[in-house]
Design a protein around this motif. Structure first.
Motif, mmCIF file in Angstrom:
data_model
loop_
_atom_site.group_PDB
_atom_site.id
_atom_site.type_symbol
_atom_site.label_atom_id
_atom_site.label_comp_id
_atom_site.label_asym_id
_atom_site.label_seq_id
_atom_site.Cartn_x
_atom_site.Cartn_y
_atom_site.Cartn_z
ATOM 1 N N PRO A 113 -7.000 7.442 19.858
ATOM 2 C CA PRO A 113 -5.820 8.306 19.638
ATOM 3 C C PRO A 113 -4.698 8.049 20.639
ATOM 4 O O PRO A 113 -3.520 8.057 20.259
ATOM 5 N N ILE A 116 -2.929 4.859 19.581
ATOM 6 C CA ILE A 116 -2.061 5.099 18.427
ATOM 7 C C ILE A 116 -0.787 5.810 18.866
ATOM 8 O O ILE A 116 0.332 5.446 18.450
ATOM 9 N N HIS A 120 3.463 4.071 18.925
ATOM 10 C CA HIS A 120 4.694 4.593 18.341
ATOM 11 C C HIS A 120 5.710 5.003 19.398
ATOM 12 O O HIS A 120 6.803 5.467 19.053
ATOM 13 N N GLU A 190 7.106 2.609 3.283
ATOM 14 C CA GLU A 190 8.168 3.615 3.282
ATOM 15 C C GLU A 190 8.930 3.616 1.965
ATOM 16 O O GLU A 190 9.311 4.672 1.449
ATOM 17 N N THR A 195 4.288 8.858 3.585
ATOM 18 C CA THR A 195 4.575 9.672 4.757
ATOM 19 C C THR A 195 4.064 8.956 6.004
ATOM 20 O O THR A 195 3.334 7.960 5.913
ATOM 21 N N LYS A 196 4.418 9.489 7.173
ATOM 22 C CA LYS A 196 3.964 8.875 8.416
ATOM 23 C C LYS A 196 2.444 8.876 8.507
ATOM 24 O O LYS A 196 1.840 7.903 8.957
ATOM 25 N N ARG A 197 1.820 9.964 8.067
ATOM 26 C CA ARG A 197 0.361 10.037 8.112
ATOM 27 C C ARG A 197 -0.261 9.037 7.146
ATOM 28 O O ARG A 197 -1.257 8.369 7.483
ATOM 29 N N GLN A 198 0.317 8.912 5.945
ATOM 30 C CA GLN A 198 -0.211 7.949 4.974
ATOM 31 C C GLN A 198 -0.042 6.521 5.466
ATOM 32 O O GLN A 198 -0.942 5.684 5.290
ATOM 33 N N LEU A 200 0.045 5.575 8.545
ATOM 34 C CA LEU A 200 -0.925 5.369 9.632
ATOM 35 C C LEU A 200 -2.308 5.053 9.081
ATOM 36 O O LEU A 200 -2.939 4.074 9.491
ATOM 37 N N TRP A 201 -2.795 5.872 8.130
ATOM 38 C CA TRP A 201 -4.164 5.738 7.633
ATOM 39 C C TRP A 201 -4.333 4.590 6.653
ATOM 40 O O TRP A 201 -5.418 3.995 6.577
ATOM 41 N N LYS A 202 -3.296 4.261 5.879
ATOM 42 C CA LYS A 202 -3.443 3.264 4.815
ATOM 43 C C LYS A 202 -2.827 1.905 5.142
ATOM 44 O O LYS A 202 -3.089 0.933 4.431
ATOM 45 N N GLU A 204 -1.343 0.998 8.939
ATOM 46 C CA GLU A 204 -1.460 0.602 10.344
ATOM 47 C C GLU A 204 -2.907 0.489 10.803
ATOM 48 O O GLU A 204 -3.289 -0.518 11.417
#
Length: 277
Positions: A113, A116, A120, A190, A195-198, A200-202, A204
């Motif tokens: 964490p 990560i 950013h 984008e 989204t930023k969370r998507q 990150l998970w999908k 990055e």
């Protein structure tokens, strides 16, 4: 140049003052932390030592097959574990494995964490980078002093010193993996409304996964290198026979336990080695 000694920077006094303040004002926190870490370590030791050794060997071989899909690697892992039993170091090896696995849980749980977050925020990484350098270059024996002050003797201070030394590795490698995600992938995500969370998970994290796994491998190897040092604060495991051999000037015992440490290192490295295409 003797005049410089008259203006000596009180590094030792300041460090002692910080440790004393933490000891006096954060005792409940360290007691709770010690209890939690000790519970985790004891649980892992029980899981490794309660079943028959053959069951643990089969589980490690099965996990190796799931991760590597290589019968040669499975055979190597089995040979390493059988060698440990042959040398009569099963309890010591499982104690060290418990320390290593506990270190992995803490370091990856905290380091990934943070990596990560810093990926950013490049300026924050530049600011914290000297601290990470200090954590890995300061002699590891220095960490044992506050570890004893805060946690006493046993496995917990060994884990504390190990985590401080090892934590920069997952932070750096996670930062490297996430920050190097290609810009065109991020722009495409984008453009599709991610989204930023998507993102990150999908995007990055999948791209950074090899680097994160390399960080895990580094955590394991660096933690294993600390087992001898941790023995000086009462941590059980393969470090104890090495310390005894040093105290007795017994090369036979030293090499015997040293080869067992090498077997554990080879086993863990081959199990978790990241495949490259």
């Amino acid at each position: 140049m003797d005049f410089l000694k008259d203006f000596k920077i009180p590094m030792g006094d300041m460090s002692e003052m910080i440790v004393d303040w933490l000891k006096d004002n954060a005792r409940p926190f360290f007691d709770t932390l010690s209890d939690g870490l000790e519970w985790m370590i004891d649980g892992i030791v029980w899981l490794l030592q309660a079943p028959p050794a053959i069951v643990i060997i089969l589980l490690f071989v099965a996990l190796t097959w799931v991760l590597q899909r290589s019968w040669k690697t499975c055979v190597l892992v089995a040979v390493c574990l059988l060698f440990i039993i042959n040398q009569d170091y099963w309890d010591e090896a499982t104690d060290s494995l418990a320390l290593v696995l506990s270190s992995c849980v803490v370091c990856m749980g905290v380091g990934v964490p943070i990596g990560i977050f810093l990926a950013h925020r490049p300026r924050a990484y530049q600011a914290i980078s000297p601290l990470l350098d200090l954590m890995q270059t300061l002699p590891t024996f220095v960490y044992l002093i506050p570890a004893i002050v805060f946690f006493g003797l046993g496995m917990v201070p060994g884990l504390f010193a190990t985590v401080i030394f090892v934590l920069p590795a997952p932070i750096r490698l996670t930062y490297l993996g996430v920050s190097k995600t290609p810009v065109n992938l991020l722009e495409a995500a984008e453009a599709f409304g991610g989204t930023k969370r998507q993102i990150l998970w999908k995007v990055e994290l999948p791209y950074a996964f090899p680097q994160i796994m390399a960080g895990l491998n580094q955590v394991i190897m660096l933690s294993l290198s600390m087992v001898v040092i941790a023995a000086y604060v009462g941590a059980d495991g393969l470090g104890k026979p090495v310390v005894r051999a040093l105290g007795r000037n017994d090369p036979g015992l030293g090499f015997e336990s040293g080869f067992v440490i090498v077997a554990v290192a080879i086993m863990l490295d081959r199990m978790l080695r990241v495949k490259t295409k």
